[in-house]
Design an enzyme around this catalytic site. Structure first.
Site, short mmCIF file in Angstrom:
data_model
loop_
_atom_site.label_atom_id
_atom_site.label_comp_id
_atom_site.label_asym_id
_atom_site.label_seq_id
_atom_site.Cartn_x
_atom_site.Cartn_y
_atom_site.Cartn_z
N SER A 142 71.61 48.95 31.78
CA SER A 142 71.08 49.95 33.43
C SER A 142 70.39 50.58 33.82
O SER A 142 69.94 51.58 34.62
CB SER A 142 72.65 51.54 32.94
OG SER A 142 71.77 52.04 31.55
N HIS A 174 78.09 46.48 33.55
CA HIS A 174 77.28 46.62 35.25
C HIS A 174 76.55 45.21 35.48
O HIS A 174 76.34 45.27 36.53
CB HIS A 174 75.89 47.24 34.59
CG HIS A 174 75.82 48.40 34.39
ND1 HIS A 174 75.94 49.78 35.58
CD2 HIS A 174 75.56 49.22 33.81
CE1 HIS A 174 75.68 50.78 35.08
NE2 HIS A 174 75.60 50.19 33.71
N LYS A 198 83.64 50.48 36.89
CA LYS A 198 82.63 50.39 38.20
C LYS A 198 83.07 49.46 39.34
O LYS A 198 83.63 49.75 39.80
CB LYS A 198 81.11 49.42 37.40
CG LYS A 198 80.99 50.94 36.13
CD LYS A 198 79.62 50.02 35.70
CE LYS A 198 78.94 51.45 34.80
NZ LYS A 198 79.19 51.40 32.87
#
Ligand code: PLP
Length: 395
Positions: free
Chosen positions: A183, A211, A242
């Protein structure tokens, strides 16, 4: 007696504040989106959400949620295995399995829970967990809850991983654990090499695609798609928080027997509430949208390329990235905070990171790009970066 603890906490809090590490929340008074309104009334362009596909306020997800709210009610008031499973939950699990080409899926309230509940049911003190040094906090916590022997290898360093795998040959089972995208730098795990080593040293592979799912790969199926290895990774964990609408929820998907054992023994699954029907229904809609067309994934990839090329042209030092995370390197903690503040004045909301979140002298601004950004948003951000960069003598 609260007295002593109160003094102790006040001191600790003061230390946190003096170190410049005190976290404040910014209040948003609009839906999460490329453009948001904050409490002061200021409208800013948001470049620090994990809203990678711009789905957080998408009408299709909102309608799917409303529809489920009307048809299946508000909450489940139960864990999954007692009376907390509706058709939507099963549909979402099947949809996720199809998306990642896996055999089965189990939902959790979050990916934090998915990771927290993964290791302890499967591995004992006879086994080995070999974990990337930059893995997410929830993986670190999950590993702590398990008695297996721990090995840590340097971030994305396959030579170090191989050394650790050699050391771990004495154990019964081995599992290599890695984030798909890290990240802070936005780099991806070297999954091709990891899979080779897993074969050579007889280890399972677990990838956290939080992610990367929705982001990496032409179809947004994550690092396993990027490396043409869909369906080959033993276990994938991910989040609905996300790219896939950003509400709440996590999952573990992979080999049938592993998922089945998690349903029997994984504590966050057994002892924590089901996700609400509306979240399950919108989750199905989000994955379906990505299967229908590549529009959003393509737009995100074009946005990332455009932003990075313009920023490099302007002379900024950008970390190589293979995701929607773009680290603009400043190397100075104070500068990173000042830079972010100046950008906010220009209507651009980003976050500056510095030690201990990133290594010492690697302070930076992290920009997160989204399919929700239009070209004009990107241009405005780039313009602001240049203006502030000149003012602060960064470029
Ligand atoms: C965000 C994130 C999580 C946590 O996901 P939640 O669903 O918000 O709990 C776990 N792992 C990684 C790698 C993440 O980036």
């Amino acid at each position: 007696m609260y007295g002593n603890i109160k003094e102790h906490l006040k001191n600790e809090l003061k230390n946190i504040e003096e170190a410049g590490l005190y976290k404040n929340e910014r209040i948003i008074v609009s839906p999460q989106s490329a453009k948001i309104k904050v409490e002061t009334g200021q409208e800013v362009l948001n470049f620090c959400a994990n809203n990678y596909l711009g789905l957080s306020d998408h009408p299709r997800l909102i309608n799917a949620a409303k529809n489920a709210l009307d048809n299946r009610g508000y909450g489940m008031s139960s864990v999954r295995f007692i009376c907390g499973t509706q058709d939507y939950h099963k549909e979402l699990e099947n949809t996720i399995s199809r998306f990642f080409c896996t055999e089965d899926t189990i939902l959790y309230a979050s990916c934090f829970d998915a990771n927290g509940g993964f290791f302890e049911p499967l591995f004992t003190d006879e086994d080995a967990i070999i974990s990337d040094s930059l893995n997410h906090a929830s993986i670190i916590d999950g590993v702590r809850l398990c008695k297996a022997k721990r090995y840590r290898y340097a971030n994305a360093d396959v030579n170090d991983l191989e050394e650790k795998l050699k050391e771990a040959q004495a154990q019964r089972f081995r599992v290599i654990v890695t984030d798909g995208v890290f990240s802070m730098d936005g780099n991806v795990a070297p999954l091709d090499k990891i899979m080779e080593l897993a074969k050579k040293y007889n280890a399972l592979v677990m990838v956290d695609e939080s992610h990367s799912a929705g982001v990496v790969g032409d179809k947004g199926k994550g690092v396993s798609e990027l490396y043409n290895m869909l369906g080959e990774v033993d276990v994938i964990t991910g989040t609905l928080g996300k790219a896939f609408g950003g509400a709440i929820g996590g999952f573990t998907t992979g080999r049938r027997e592993i998922i089945d054992m998690l349903r029997q023994r994984s504590r966050p699954y057994l002892f924590s509430n089901s996700i609400p029907p509306m979240v399950a229904a919108s989750g199905v809609e989000a994955f379906n949208m990505l299967e229908e067309t590549n529009e959003l994934q393509d737009k995100l990839h074009v946005n990332v390329e455009y932003f990075i090329s313009k920023m490099q042209e302007a002379g900024f030092d950008i970390k190589p990235t293979q995701s929607a995370i773009c680290a603009v390197m400043l190397y100075d903690a104070k500068l990173s905070q000042q830079y972010a503040e100046e950008l906010l004045k220009e209507g651009i909301y980003v976050t500056g990171f510095y030690y201990p979140v990133v290594p010492k002298d690697e302070a930076r601004i992290r920009v997160q790009l989204s399919a929700g950004h239009e070209r004009e948003h990107l241009d405005k951000a780039i313009e602001a970066f240049i203006k502030v960069g000149k003012k602060l003598k960064v470029i």
